[in-house]
Design a protein around this motif. Structure first.
Motif, mmCIF file in Angstrom:
data_model
loop_
_atom_site.group_PDB
_atom_site.id
_atom_site.type_symbol
_atom_site.label_atom_id
_atom_site.label_comp_id
_atom_site.label_asym_id
_atom_site.label_seq_id
_atom_site.Cartn_x
_atom_site.Cartn_y
_atom_site.Cartn_z
ATOM 1 N N ASP A 1 2.764 -68.943 57.170
ATOM 2 C CA ASP A 1 2.826 -67.931 58.734
ATOM 3 C C ASP A 1 4.310 -68.953 59.082
ATOM 4 O O ASP A 1 5.032 -68.709 60.231
ATOM 5 N N VAL B 1 15.969 -76.055 65.716
ATOM 6 C CA VAL B 1 16.254 -75.253 64.167
ATOM 7 C C VAL B 1 18.032 -74.697 64.922
ATOM 8 O O VAL B 1 19.113 -74.746 64.410
ATOM 9 N N ASP C 1 11.599 -74.213 66.554
ATOM 10 C CA ASP C 1 12.779 -72.890 65.878
ATOM 11 C C ASP C 1 13.797 -73.339 67.367
ATOM 12 O O ASP C 1 15.075 -72.634 66.451
ATOM 13 N N ASP D 1 7.402 -68.126 57.958
ATOM 14 C CA ASP D 1 7.701 -66.552 58.060
ATOM 15 C C ASP D 1 8.114 -66.554 59.214
ATOM 16 O O ASP D 1 9.282 -65.170 59.998
ATOM 17 N N ILE D 2 8.140 -67.715 60.406
ATOM 18 C CA ILE D 2 8.575 -67.515 61.675
ATOM 19 C C ILE D 2 10.241 -67.991 61.280
ATOM 20 O O ILE D 2 11.324 -68.001 62.132
ATOM 21 N N LEU D 3 9.781 -69.651 60.868
ATOM 22 C CA LEU D 3 11.065 -69.753 60.516
ATOM 23 C C LEU D 3 12.241 -70.551 59.781
ATOM 24 O O LEU D 3 13.632 -70.003 60.289
ATOM 25 N N GLY D 4 11.669 -69.836 58.746
ATOM 26 C CA GLY D 4 12.069 -69.052 57.286
ATOM 27 C C GLY D 4 13.792 -70.294 57.162
ATOM 28 O O GLY D 4 14.863 -69.858 56.896
ATOM 29 N N LEU D 5 12.907 -71.804 56.953
ATOM 30 C CA LEU D 5 13.504 -72.978 56.476
ATOM 31 C C LEU D 5 12.494 -72.979 55.597
ATOM 32 O O LEU D 5 12.016 -73.592 54.785
#
Lengths: 229, 273
Positions: free
Chosen positions: B198, B165, B162, B201-205
């Protein structure tokens, strides 16, 4: 009060510090150090824009200002000045500089030292239309709205309220200058750590929670988080 | 991702990074390089991990090194002299890192110069980024046209991904695409490991690959014959799929967690949402 030595306000991505153009440099920088030391938690990690107006600042003075900020964990990102001398000093220190032509609001400059009143019209706020990823820190002397997620490892520090239109999983501090009426709202409230004024809570561990919009505020000397429907 | 054949002078520079160490960047770089070459592409892989070089070992080319990236940058060798041809693929080359120096030996501008010189003659230039967010990562990021982020389905690796990114976005190199490496289906099913959902869900990539845990990777890395050359390996196949997705093919994801919902979600990502 005589002329303000310094004025500090939140801008988009950090803090704008305006230094008096007439007072003695030493007293101005002393005052700045004092102001930062008084509210370390609020300032920590912020990117700083310094506005020096017409005052010609030689290189050694600017360099000591930069050191003063860096010792306190702040980075000097931009020097705004009307003086060629100052801009020259900034360039020789590899600092970004710009001429003052930006739409500053001189009329409001004194308001920042007053406590933030959320009801008052004119309280400043910033909106971020993106997800804040790990390592990103947002500072504001007003309210902060994040239109996206606040990921674990990201931090939002605001003197006013914090509204997250998304998942809140990082660290958030509302009312960072002491306002206990500040609130934190999120569509999915699961912060690593949540602070309001001088209160701190962490999210209860646990597996799947029901995801619904919640509001955190201080009641009876503790932080309570409740759903709003 | 476009599908058309790239003309000469138009190589794509793809940097493989992760933030956290040990998640499989180098393994991914080696396997993608070999997969792309086996699909007929002209490929150079560059080891940007100066001081801790590994890519040569995984590709089985360690004993052929004469010159390295730092020699090129400091003018002791020509670029061509430092390029080691792969034993099996004539159009696959490695530029090794120096082992005796550190990241400060080269600058981001050096990397741009080196890749610009190569662009003309190749289809893909893969850069194996060192772990961390400092100079070495900056070196690897600067010339990139796009970035692949390798992560493992565990909290600390995802956190570092994250952060990376965020830095990639700040450098305006796009959000990048995600490779989830070493997914253990069994543990995900028991709820003991983050699922690819999951992680998303956090990184959205956009996810460009999910590589299952596979013991063959380890033995392949040690023997210098990357796993993607092994037709029996699930991980090898998954890397092959990533290579084809890089080339713009629409390859369905292997069904790893037995959950059709996840599969649909990725397919949607690749439809351009």
């Amino acid at each position: 009060m005589p002329e303000e030595l310094i004025a500090i306000k939140g801008i988009n991505d950090g803090l704008l510090i305006s230094l008096s153009t007439t007072e003695k440099w030493q007293s101005v920088t002393d005052e700045l150090a004092k102001r930062i030391d008084d509210k370390r938690a609020f300032y920590s990690g912020a990117a700083i824009v310094v506005e020096l107006g017409a005052r010609p600042v030689p290189k050694y003075e600017l360099s000591s200002l930069k050191a003063l900020l860096e010792r306190r964990g702040l980075s000097l990102s931009l020097v705004r000045s009307d003086s060629d001398t100052t801009r020259q000093s900034a360039r020789s220190l590899n600092l970004t500089t710009s001429e003052n032509g930006l739409p500053a609001e001189p009329a409001r400059r004194h308001a920042e030292t007053n406590p933030v009143n959320p009801e008052e019209t004119g309280t400043r706020g910033v909106i971020f239309r993106r997800t804040l990823r790990s390592g990103r820190t947002i500072h504001s002397e007003g309210h902060v709205v994040v239109f996206g997620d606040v990921n674990p490892g990201a931090k939002v520090i605001a003197a006013g309220d914090v509204v997250v239109w998304g998942k809140l999983r990082g660290t958030v501090h509302a009312g960072a200058l002491g306002d206990e009426s500040a609130v934190v709202c999120a569509l999915d409230m699961n912060p690593n750590q949540l602070r309001i004024a001088s209160y701190i809570v962490t999210s209860p561990p646990g597996k799947r929670r029901k995801i619904l919009p919640e509001v955190a505020s201080i009641r009876d000397n503790q932080i309570v988080v409740e759903a709003r429907d | 991702m476009e599908n058309e054949e790239r003309s000469r002078g138009d190589a794509r520079v793809i940097t493989v990074s992760s933030g956290k160490g040990g998640v499989g960047k180098t393994t991914a770089t080696a396997n993608l390089g070999i997969s792309l070459a086996s699909l007929g592409k002209r490929v150079v892989v560059i080891d940007a991990d100066i001081g801790l070089r590994n890519l040569d070992i995984i590709m089985g080319l360690e004993n052929r090194i004469v010159y390295d990236l730092v020699d090129v940058v400091e003018g002791r060798s020509k670029l061509r002299q430092a390029m080691i041809k792969h034993k099996k693929f004539d159009d696959l080359f490695l530029i090794p890192a120096a082992q005796t120096r550190d990241k400060m030996a080269i600058s981001p501008e050096d990397m741009v110069r080196v890749t610009d010189e190569l662009r003309e003659d190749f289809d893909y230039i893969l850069i194996d980024s060192p772990a961390g967010i400092e100079r070495g990562f900056r070196n690897a990021l600067e010339p990139a046209d796009e970035v692949l982020i390798v992560t493992n389905p565990e909290v600390s690796a995802v956190r570092d991904a994250d952060r990376i990114v965020g830095l990639i976005e700040a450098a305006e190199k796009g959000p990048g695409k995600l490779i989830i490496n070493r997914l253990k289906t069994e543990l995900v099913r028991k709820g003991e490991m983050l699922s690819s959902d999951d992680v998303y869900d956090i990184l959205g990539l956009a996810i460009i690959g999910i590589i299952p845990e596979d013991e063959m990777v380890l033995s392949a890395s040690n023997s210098g014959i990357p796993v993607t050359l092994n037709m029996n390996s699930q991980a090898g196949m998954a890397f092959g799929n990533v290579a084809r997705r890089i080339m713009g093919e629409d390859v369905p994801f292997m069904n790893l967690d037995g959950n059709p919902g996840i599969l649909r979600r990725f397919l949607r990502l690749f439809d351009g949402r």
